[in-house]
Motif scaffolding. Structure first.
Motif, PDB file in Angstrom:
ATOM      1  N   LEU A  22       1.038  -1.131   0.065  1.00 57.37           N
ATOM      2  CA  LEU A  22       0.063   0.050   0.000  1.00 57.37           C
ATOM      3  C   LEU A  22       0.766   1.232  -0.052  1.00 57.37           C
ATOM      4  O   LEU A  22       0.494   2.173  -0.685  1.00 57.37           O
ATOM      5  CB  LEU A  22      -0.846  -0.057   1.103  1.00 57.37           C
ATOM      6  N   LEU A  23       1.851   1.287   0.706  1.00 58.42           N
ATOM      7  CA  LEU A  23       2.831   2.550   0.737  1.00 58.42           C
ATOM      8  C   LEU A  23       3.518   2.519  -0.382  1.00 58.42           C
ATOM      9  O   LEU A  23       3.567   3.820  -1.068  1.00 58.42           O
ATOM     10  CB  LEU A  23       3.971   2.185   1.736  1.00 58.42           C
ATOM     11  N   VAL A  24       3.822   1.494  -1.258  1.00 56.60           N
ATOM     12  CA  VAL A  24       4.743   1.673  -2.512  1.00 56.60           C
ATOM     13  C   VAL A  24       3.286   2.130  -3.604  1.00 56.60           C
ATOM     14  O   VAL A  24       3.653   2.943  -4.486  1.00 56.60           O
ATOM     15  CB  VAL A  24       5.159   0.284  -3.208  1.00 56.60           C
ATOM     16  N   GLN A  25       2.287   1.428  -3.584  1.00 58.62           N
ATOM     17  CA  GLN A  25       1.147   2.232  -4.343  1.00 58.62           C
ATOM     18  C   GLN A  25       0.842   3.607  -4.257  1.00 58.62           C
ATOM     19  O   GLN A  25       0.733   4.175  -5.262  1.00 58.62           O
ATOM     20  CB  GLN A  25      -0.198   1.085  -3.967  1.00 58.62           C
ATOM     21  N   LEU A  26       0.737   4.023  -2.806  1.00 60.43           N
ATOM     22  CA  LEU A  26       0.629   5.597  -2.672  1.00 60.43           C
ATOM     23  C   LEU A  26       1.944   6.433  -3.267  1.00 60.43           C
ATOM     24  O   LEU A  26       1.511   7.237  -3.856  1.00 60.43           O
ATOM     25  CB  LEU A  26       0.452   5.641  -1.133  1.00 60.43           C
ATOM     26  N   LEU A  27       2.872   5.860  -3.154  1.00 64.67           N
ATOM     27  CA  LEU A  27       4.069   6.437  -3.657  1.00 64.67           C
ATOM     28  C   LEU A  27       4.165   6.701  -5.241  1.00 64.67           C
ATOM     29  O   LEU A  27       4.294   7.632  -5.577  1.00 64.67           O
ATOM     30  CB  LEU A  27       5.550   5.599  -3.322  1.00 64.67           C
ATOM     31  N   VAL A  28       3.851   5.417  -5.851  1.00 65.18           N
ATOM     32  CA  VAL A  28       3.777   5.435  -7.464  1.00 65.18           C
ATOM     33  C   VAL A  28       2.445   6.428  -7.908  1.00 65.18           C
ATOM     34  O   VAL A  28       2.718   6.916  -8.853  1.00 65.18           O
ATOM     35  CB  VAL A  28       3.850   4.003  -7.721  1.00 65.18           C
ATOM     36  N   SER A  29       1.320   6.418  -7.198  1.00 63.13           N
ATOM     37  CA  SER A  29       0.532   6.965  -7.544  1.00 63.13           C
ATOM     38  C   SER A  29       0.679   8.454  -7.261  1.00 63.13           C
ATOM     39  O   SER A  29      -0.033   9.352  -8.115  1.00 63.13           O
ATOM     40  CB  SER A  29      -1.047   6.658  -6.947  1.00 63.13           C
ATOM     41  N   LYS A  30       1.491   8.891  -6.370  1.00 65.69           N
ATOM     42  CA  LYS A  30       1.408  10.604  -5.931  1.00 65.69           C
ATOM     43  C   LYS A  30       2.699  11.074  -6.497  1.00 65.69           C
ATOM     44  O   LYS A  30       2.649  12.284  -6.739  1.00 65.69           O
ATOM     45  CB  LYS A  30       1.366  10.515  -4.617  1.00 65.69           C
ATOM     46  N   HIS A  31       4.005  10.517  -6.657  1.00 64.77           N
ATOM     47  CA  HIS A  31       5.090  10.878  -7.009  1.00 64.77           C
ATOM     48  C   HIS A  31       5.090  11.371  -8.350  1.00 64.77           C
ATOM     49  O   HIS A  31       4.833  10.838  -9.180  1.00 64.77           O
ATOM     50  CB  HIS A  31       6.217   9.994  -6.565  1.00 64.77           C
ATOM     51  N   PRO A  32       5.708  12.548  -8.688  1.00 68.19           N
ATOM     52  CA  PRO A  32       5.813  13.161  -9.952  1.00 68.19           C
ATOM     53  C   PRO A  32       6.935  12.462 -10.869  1.00 68.19           C
ATOM     54  O   PRO A  32       6.224  12.315 -12.166  1.00 68.19           O
ATOM     55  CB  PRO A  32       6.385  14.640  -9.861  1.00 68.19           C
TER      56      PRO A  32
END
Length: 68
Positions: A22-32
């Motif tokens: 979930l943390l990686v999913q959030l990172l990939v979805s939000k990081h420019p």
């Protein structure tokens, strides 16, 4: 000869993998950096990063918890 079929900490590790995923999913979805990637490439990146991240954490915990 008492063998366990399932590790007593299996649920903890499963929950840990879910948190990492979930943390990686959030990172990939939000990081420019990942914004220009296609959805398929993002999905593959999440799976690979989550697996590598969890494997690293697992190895680190096993090494630190090993009796010296």
């Amino acid at each position: 000869m008492n063998e366990q079929l399932v590790n007593q900490y299996a649920l903890h590790w499963a929950f840990g993998f879910l948190v990492v995923y979930l943390l990686v999913q959030l990172l990939v979805s939000k990081h420019p950096f990942f914004q220009q990637w296609s959805p398929v490439r993002k999905s593959l990146a999440v799976k690979i990063f989550a697996l590598l991240g969890f494997s690293g954490i697992y190895l680190l915990v096993k090494i630190l918890a090993a009796p010296h």
